[in-house]
Design a protein around this motif. Structure first.
Motif, PDB file in Angstrom:
ATOM      1  N   SER A 567      19.990  62.252  46.337  1.00  0.00           N
ATOM      2  CA  SER A 567      20.665  61.122  46.963  1.00  0.00           C
ATOM      3  C   SER A 567      19.650  60.054  47.356  1.00  0.00           C
ATOM      4  N   PRO A 568      20.101  58.802  47.545  1.00  0.00           N
ATOM      5  CA  PRO A 568      19.182  57.763  48.031  1.00  0.00           C
ATOM      6  C   PRO A 568      18.552  58.125  49.365  1.00  0.00           C
ATOM      7  N   ALA A 569      19.311  58.749  50.241  1.00  0.00           N
ATOM      8  CA  ALA A 569      18.764  59.122  51.550  1.00  0.00           C
ATOM      9  C   ALA A 569      17.645  60.139  51.410  1.00  0.00           C
ATOM     10  N   GLU A 570      17.834  61.128  50.560  1.00  0.00           N
ATOM     11  CA  GLU A 570      16.789  62.143  50.363  1.00  0.00           C
ATOM     12  C   GLU A 570      15.547  61.527  49.742  1.00  0.00           C
ATOM     13  N   LEU A 571      15.741  60.617  48.784  1.00  0.00           N
ATOM     14  CA  LEU A 571      14.602  59.947  48.159  1.00  0.00           C
ATOM     15  C   LEU A 571      13.829  59.104  49.174  1.00  0.00           C
ATOM     16  N   LEU A 572      14.557  58.422  50.056  1.00  0.00           N
ATOM     17  CA  LEU A 572      13.896  57.595  51.068  1.00  0.00           C
ATOM     18  C   LEU A 572      13.088  58.452  52.031  1.00  0.00           C
ATOM     19  N   VAL A 577       7.943  60.440  54.208  1.00  0.00           N
ATOM     20  CA  VAL A 577       7.112  61.590  54.606  1.00  0.00           C
ATOM     21  C   VAL A 577       5.896  61.690  53.699  1.00  0.00           C
ATOM     22  N   LYS A 578       6.162  61.792  52.412  1.00  0.00           N
ATOM     23  CA  LYS A 578       5.155  61.589  51.369  1.00  0.00           C
ATOM     24  C   LYS A 578       4.041  62.629  51.300  1.00  0.00           C
ATOM     25  N   ASP A 579       4.017  63.585  52.208  1.00  0.00           N
ATOM     26  CA  ASP A 579       2.929  64.563  52.176  1.00  0.00           C
ATOM     27  C   ASP A 579       3.017  65.467  50.955  1.00  0.00           C
ATOM     28  N   VAL A 580       4.239  65.704  50.457  1.00  0.00           N
ATOM     29  CA  VAL A 580       4.409  66.643  49.347  1.00  0.00           C
ATOM     30  C   VAL A 580       4.505  65.922  48.001  1.00  0.00           C
ATOM     31  N   ILE A 581       4.221  64.611  47.986  1.00  0.00           N
ATOM     32  CA  ILE A 581       4.346  63.853  46.740  1.00  0.00           C
ATOM     33  C   ILE A 581       3.008  63.801  46.027  1.00  0.00           C
ATOM     34  N   PRO A 582       2.906  64.309  44.815  1.00  0.00           N
ATOM     35  CA  PRO A 582       1.672  64.101  44.043  1.00  0.00           C
ATOM     36  C   PRO A 582       1.455  62.599  43.830  1.00  0.00           C
ATOM     37  N   PRO A 583       0.252  62.086  44.000  1.00  0.00           N
ATOM     38  CA  PRO A 583       0.013  60.631  43.912  1.00  0.00           C
ATOM     39  C   PRO A 583       0.514  59.998  42.620  1.00  0.00           C
ATOM     40  N   VAL A 606      20.668  46.475  52.014  1.00  0.00           N
ATOM     41  CA  VAL A 606      19.625  45.628  52.596  1.00  0.00           C
ATOM     42  C   VAL A 606      18.732  46.422  53.557  1.00  0.00           C
ATOM     43  N   PRO A 607      19.286  47.135  54.555  1.00  0.00           N
ATOM     44  CA  PRO A 607      18.390  47.917  55.420  1.00  0.00           C
ATOM     45  C   PRO A 607      17.673  49.041  54.674  1.00  0.00           C
ATOM     46  N   TYR A 608      18.329  49.581  53.638  1.00  0.00           N
ATOM     47  CA  TYR A 608      17.672  50.610  52.830  1.00  0.00           C
ATOM     48  C   TYR A 608      16.431  50.032  52.152  1.00  0.00           C
ATOM     49  N   LEU A 609      16.577  48.834  51.548  1.00  0.00           N
ATOM     50  CA  LEU A 609      15.434  48.200  50.885  1.00  0.00           C
ATOM     51  C   LEU A 609      14.378  47.741  51.890  1.00  0.00           C
ATOM     52  N   GLU A 610      14.804  47.385  53.101  1.00  0.00           N
ATOM     53  CA  GLU A 610      13.825  47.060  54.137  1.00  0.00           C
ATOM     54  C   GLU A 610      12.866  48.228  54.340  1.00  0.00           C
ATOM     55  N   ALA A 611      13.428  49.437  54.477  1.00  0.00           N
ATOM     56  CA  ALA A 611      12.586  50.614  54.685  1.00  0.00           C
ATOM     57  C   ALA A 611      11.674  50.855  53.487  1.00  0.00           C
ATOM     58  N   VAL A 612      12.204  50.674  52.272  1.00  0.00           N
ATOM     59  CA  VAL A 612      11.400  50.895  51.065  1.00  0.00           C
ATOM     60  C   VAL A 612      10.254  49.885  50.988  1.00  0.00           C
ATOM     61  N   LEU A 613      10.542  48.595  51.261  1.00  0.00           N
ATOM     62  CA  LEU A 613       9.515  47.562  51.132  1.00  0.00           C
ATOM     63  C   LEU A 613       8.470  47.652  52.240  1.00  0.00           C
ATOM     64  N   ARG A 614       8.863  48.104  53.426  1.00  0.00           N
ATOM     65  CA  ARG A 614       7.858  48.310  54.483  1.00  0.00           C
ATOM     66  C   ARG A 614       6.843  49.376  54.041  1.00  0.00           C
ATOM     67  N   GLN A 615       7.350  50.418  53.401  1.00  0.00           N
ATOM     68  CA  GLN A 615       6.446  51.462  52.917  1.00  0.00           C
ATOM     69  C   GLN A 615       5.631  50.966  51.732  1.00  0.00           C
ATOM     70  N   LEU A 616       6.246  50.141  50.873  1.00  0.00           N
ATOM     71  CA  LEU A 616       5.533  49.606  49.703  1.00  0.00           C
ATOM     72  C   LEU A 616       4.363  48.727  50.136  1.00  0.00           C
ATOM     73  N   ALA A 617       4.542  47.945  51.208  1.00  0.00           N
ATOM     74  CA  ALA A 617       3.443  47.116  51.706  1.00  0.00           C
ATOM     75  C   ALA A 617       2.249  47.977  52.079  1.00  0.00           C
ATOM     76  N   HIS A 618       2.516  49.197  52.539  1.00  0.00           N
ATOM     77  CA  HIS A 618       1.425  50.114  52.895  1.00  0.00           C
ATOM     78  C   HIS A 618       0.789  50.743  51.660  1.00  0.00           C
ATOM     79  N   ASP A 619       1.605  51.055  50.641  1.00  0.00           N
ATOM     80  CA  ASP A 619       1.118  51.797  49.474  1.00  0.00           C
ATOM     81  C   ASP A 619       0.583  50.904  48.359  1.00  0.00           C
ATOM     82  N   ALA A 620       1.037  49.652  48.309  1.00  0.00           N
ATOM     83  CA  ALA A 620       0.696  48.779  47.171  1.00  0.00           C
ATOM     84  C   ALA A 620      -0.809  48.644  46.956  1.00  0.00           C
ATOM     85  N   PRO A 621      -1.642  48.443  47.992  1.00  0.00           N
ATOM     86  CA  PRO A 621      -3.083  48.270  47.725  1.00  0.00           C
ATOM     87  C   PRO A 621      -3.734  49.431  46.988  1.00  0.00           C
ATOM     88  N   SER A 622      -3.178  50.638  47.125  1.00  0.00           N
ATOM     89  CA  SER A 622      -3.794  51.787  46.461  1.00  0.00           C
ATOM     90  C   SER A 622      -3.163  52.106  45.114  1.00  0.00           C
TER      91      SER A 622
END
Length: 814
Positions: A567-572, A577-583, A606-622
């Motif tokens: 589900s979208p919620a589980e993916l979000l 959390v991201k600890d169990v995600i292989p890079p 819209v709020p769903y994408l807000e959460a995704v883009l906030r995390q993307l701003a953190h991950d994008a540089p790497s």
């Protein structure tokens, strides 16, 4: 002083009694098994004195008989007091016994008669009593390899003549180390040595690949055979029958201990169990157990009545014998099935043995039973057992028509509880025998297999204790496994479940039955919460507690799209959390989140994408260039197809990612950046200020050089509330000054730099770099903000620290 059975606790008390210096200590050894368990400590000591001397002595007279000599009381066998006396004594008496000893010592010290008290107990029951805080606790450790080797040296030296006369080899360390758990206990090491002393049986075992189950079978059979032969010469068939009879009785006793949840059993309980199963021992339990040294007898005297309880010297003996009894009952069931396949099943014995405690309550029983079933020949008998067990499982919930009633009842349970336990144990044995089994073989309702299985499972959960339920669900694993059905030549796929003991860790959970969600859940979170709370299921409520925020904010996102298993919620949540995600899989996770957001209603998207883009701003540089390009292009495609563009809040959240991408000047990113330009055309001043930190990014937004660029910056500045921006986003103003310098807009800086700098708080000057200071000095009056600029240079390039007390530089407008 704690230790396992046979570790030498009693022997150590005898050695202390014999070896303590007579002029300093006066020992009194008290065997608690021979003292009145209900009496207070002083009465017990006086009882021991009368037993040792043959006449009545008061404790004060004895303890004061030798002035200056300290009495040492050795209370041997506290565990026997706990075990054998448990049936008659209040548990508070057991729990407080050591506290009573402490209080007795305190009283005696106050009266001028100080004494030392040493209490021995088996380790396994030490937690049944309160140990006073300042007590010294010693433990007799099991043998390590050097102690085993030393013991074997003494054994071989002592029995050298016997070995020579019978042509036997001494018992070697290599022969016993494969059975380290037994060899570490002195009494059990003796058992191995005696077994080997007949015909070097232990050496032969060393040459074979034996499981623990096979080893215990041989050991116990041999010792029981020896005991049976001591009763007098018998023909071999009678010896074999006697051995099996005694092993059956011992197995009944072992299963009775398991059902009662104890390591010991009282003599009257044993007599009752044996009588119920038609295996009563002539002469009573005492005679049965007294014949085997691997059985420990605990005694206590309560109200002048001697009480006895029994346990196996090693817990694994009991576990082995209990499984042996169950295995033989299964063999009889399989034999009856193969003799007359059409005859109705009589599972009276099996129901009696398996309907009181789930076998999963003890992991070693499950392992032992697995080894025994694996030893069955792979033939029709074993296949027939699985078939019969599945038949019994399906019929267990119905009133049995052909079940012989067996009066065996080691503990009191309701019929509903017994039926649930019986089903659980039948399921476990079926899985162990078959390796795995499908639910469709076990339940009758093929049209609603999942619902029928759920009714069974909830019935078990309702009847089992929380600990038993936890152990059951950690032993058996349930996995969705759709099965193919052929009906009238057409193949269809139906729901099924595969039950096994194999657990496979998973990085994420997949919903295997998404088409069933409409009937199980609704988008109304209140209804879902109501259903969970009504069952009072602590596990479900815990999961609800963790997911409640998602359920409330994204009710539609908690169910997957058609054909999806996540589900979208589980993916979000996985993304956050991201600890169990292989890079390497992180970009794919972003893509899946963005794609799934496309079918959410806009108030959730819209709020769903807000959460995704906030995390993307953190991950994008790497992220690598191609990975970031994939994510950004997916965002653009999704926004174009499903959302008619991005909401302003999303554009603002996208800015940091775009800034990072623009700064790379990568050909992989050029195309996607060009497609994203549309979201920033005509955007408000603050956004452009945040974005425009270099000439490259400024060109990307569209303005030209020279007068047109200056005119555009004038517009930006005019739209700003300078004081508010300086307080909330000082970096935006520093970026604006830096951009003007990069665009070579010296006149614009001369007109506006002082105004902008005066609005900045003092700490914001730390955002400047030394490379910014040249254009600013040229644009300002000579010496203006020089103190602040020198502090920037000192911070970046190092230099002498200002003298103590020097005030911090402040801007003229501050």
């Amino acid at each position: 002083m704690l230790g396992d059975p046979g570790a030498g606790k009693s022997l150590l008390t005898k050695l202390l009694t014999a070896r303590l210096p007579a002029g300093e200590f006066r020992p009194l050894r008290v065997e608690l098994r021979h003292t009145p368990a209900e009496a207070d400590l002083q009465t017990q000591l006086e009882h021991a004195l009368r037993r040792a001397t043959g006449r009545s002595l008061s404790w004060p007279d004895w303890s004061e008989a030798e002035p200056g000599v300290i009495p040492v009381v050795l209370l041997d066998g506290f565990d026997e007091l706990l075990q054998a006396g448990a049936q008659r004594l209040d548990s508070a008496r057991h729990w407080g016994y050591l506290r009573e000893v402490q209080q007795f010592q305190e009283r005696e010290a106050e009266l001028g008669r100080p004494l030392i008290v040493i209490v021995t107990s088996r380790t396994v029951v030490a937690d049944h009593a309160e140990i006073p805080y300042h007590s010294e606790v010693l433990r007799l450790e099991p043998f390590a390899e050097p102690e085993i080797e030393r013991w074997l040296d003494i054994w071989n030296t002592t029995n050298a003549d016997h070995f020579d006369r019978h042509g036997l080899h001494p018992l070697s360390l290599q022969a016993v180390l494969p059975h380290r758990d037994l060899a570490a206990q002195p009494l059990l090491l003796l058992m191995l040595a005696l077994y080997d002393a007949v015909d070097n049986a232990q050496h032969r075992l060393h040459d074979e690949e034996l499981s623990r189950t096979q080893l215990y079978d041989r050991l116990l059979t041999e010792f029981v055979r020896r005991q049976a032969e001591k009763d007098g010469p018998m023909p071999p068939p009678e010896v074999a029958f006697a051995v099996q009879r005694e092993l059956y009785r011992l197995s009944v006793v072992a299963l009775g201990m398991f059902h009662r949840g104890t390591q010991a059993i009282r003599s009257e309980e044993t007599d009752r169990d044996l009588s119920a199963l038609g295996a009563a021992a002539a002469g009573g339990t005492g005679l049965l157990f007294g014949r085997f040294f691997f059985v420990h007898e605990a005694q206590a005297i309560v109200a002048e009545e001697r009480l006895r309880s029994y346990e196996f010297m090693h817990a694994t003996f009991g576990e082995h014998l209990a499984v042996r009894l169950i295995d033989h009952a299964l063999q009889r069931l399989a034999e009856a099935a193969s003799t007359d396949p059409l005859a109705p099943l009589d599972d009276g014995e099996l129901y009696a043995l398996l309907s009181f405690t789930p076998l999963t309550d003890r992991a070693q029983l499950v392992q032992n039973l697995r080894e025994r079933l694996e030893a069955w020949p792979v033939n029709e008998q074993r296949a027939g057992l699985v078939s019969r067990l599945t038949d019994l499982f399906r019929d267990a919930a119905w009133e049995p028509a052909h079940r012989t009633e067996v009066a065996y009842a080691p503990v009191r349970k309701t019929r509903a509880c017994r039926d649930a336990v019986y089903e659980v144990n039948l399921l476990l044995i079926t899985v162990l025998a078959a390796g795995a089994v499908h639910a469709s073989r076990l339940v009758d309702d093929r049209d609603d297999l999942l619902g029928e299985w759920r009714r069974h499972a909830r019935g078990w959960q309702a009847q089992l204790s929380p600990s038993s339920w936890e152990l059951l669900t950690s032993t058996l694993t349930l996995e969705p496994c759709p099965r193919e059905l052929s009906v009238a030549g057409q193949v269809t796929v139906a729901d099924d479940l595969r039950i096994s003991t194999t657990y496979t860790p998973r990085d994420h959970h997949e919903l295997r039955w998404p088409e069933r969600l409409p009937e199980l859940y609704v988008s109304n979170t209140a209804d879902l919460v109501r259903r969970v709370m009504f069952t009072a299921d602590a596990d479900a409520e815990l999961l609800l507690h963790h997911s409640y925020s998602l359920l409330s904010r994204f009710p539609r996102a908690t169910a997957p799209e058609d054909g999806e298993v996540r589900s979208p919620a589980e993916l979000l949540l996985t993304l956050l959390v991201k600890d169990v995600i292989p890079p390497l899989t992180l970009p794919d996770l972003y893509v899946r989140c963005l794609n799934q957001s496309g079918w959410l209603p806009r108030d959730e998207a819209v709020p769903y994408l807000e959460a995704v883009l906030r995390q993307l701003a953190h991950d994008a540089p790497s992220m690598p260039d191609d990975a970031l390009a994939l994510v950004l292009s997916t965002l653009h495609r999704m926004a174009t197809a499903g959302m008619s563009g991005l909401a302003p809040v999303l554009v603002e959240l996208l800015l940091p990612c775009v800034r990072d991408a623009l700064g790379r000047t990568s050909p992989h990113l050029a195309e996607v950046l060009d497609s994203l330009r549309v979201y920033f055309d005509g955007h408000d001043a603050i956004h452009l200020t945040l974005l425009g930190h270099s000439t490259y990014t400024w060109q990307w937004t569209g303005p030209l050089y020279g007068a047109e660029a200056a005119h555009r910056l004038d517009g930006v500045l005019a739209d700003l509330d300078l004081r508010e921006t300086a307080a909330s986003r000082p970096a935006a103003l520093v970026d604006l000054l830096r951009l003007a310098a990069e665009l070579d807009l010296g006149h614009w800086l001369s007109a506006h730099a002082a105004e902008i700098l005066s609005a900045l708080p003092a700490e914001a000057f730390g955002l400047l770099r030394p490379s910014d200071l040249g254009p600013l000095r040229a644009a300002l009056e000579k010496g203006e903000y020089e103190a602040e600029f020198q502090e920037v240079e000192r911070t970046w390039r190092g230099g002498p620290t200002p003298p103590a007390g020097t005030p911090a530089p402040r801007s003229p407008g501050a």
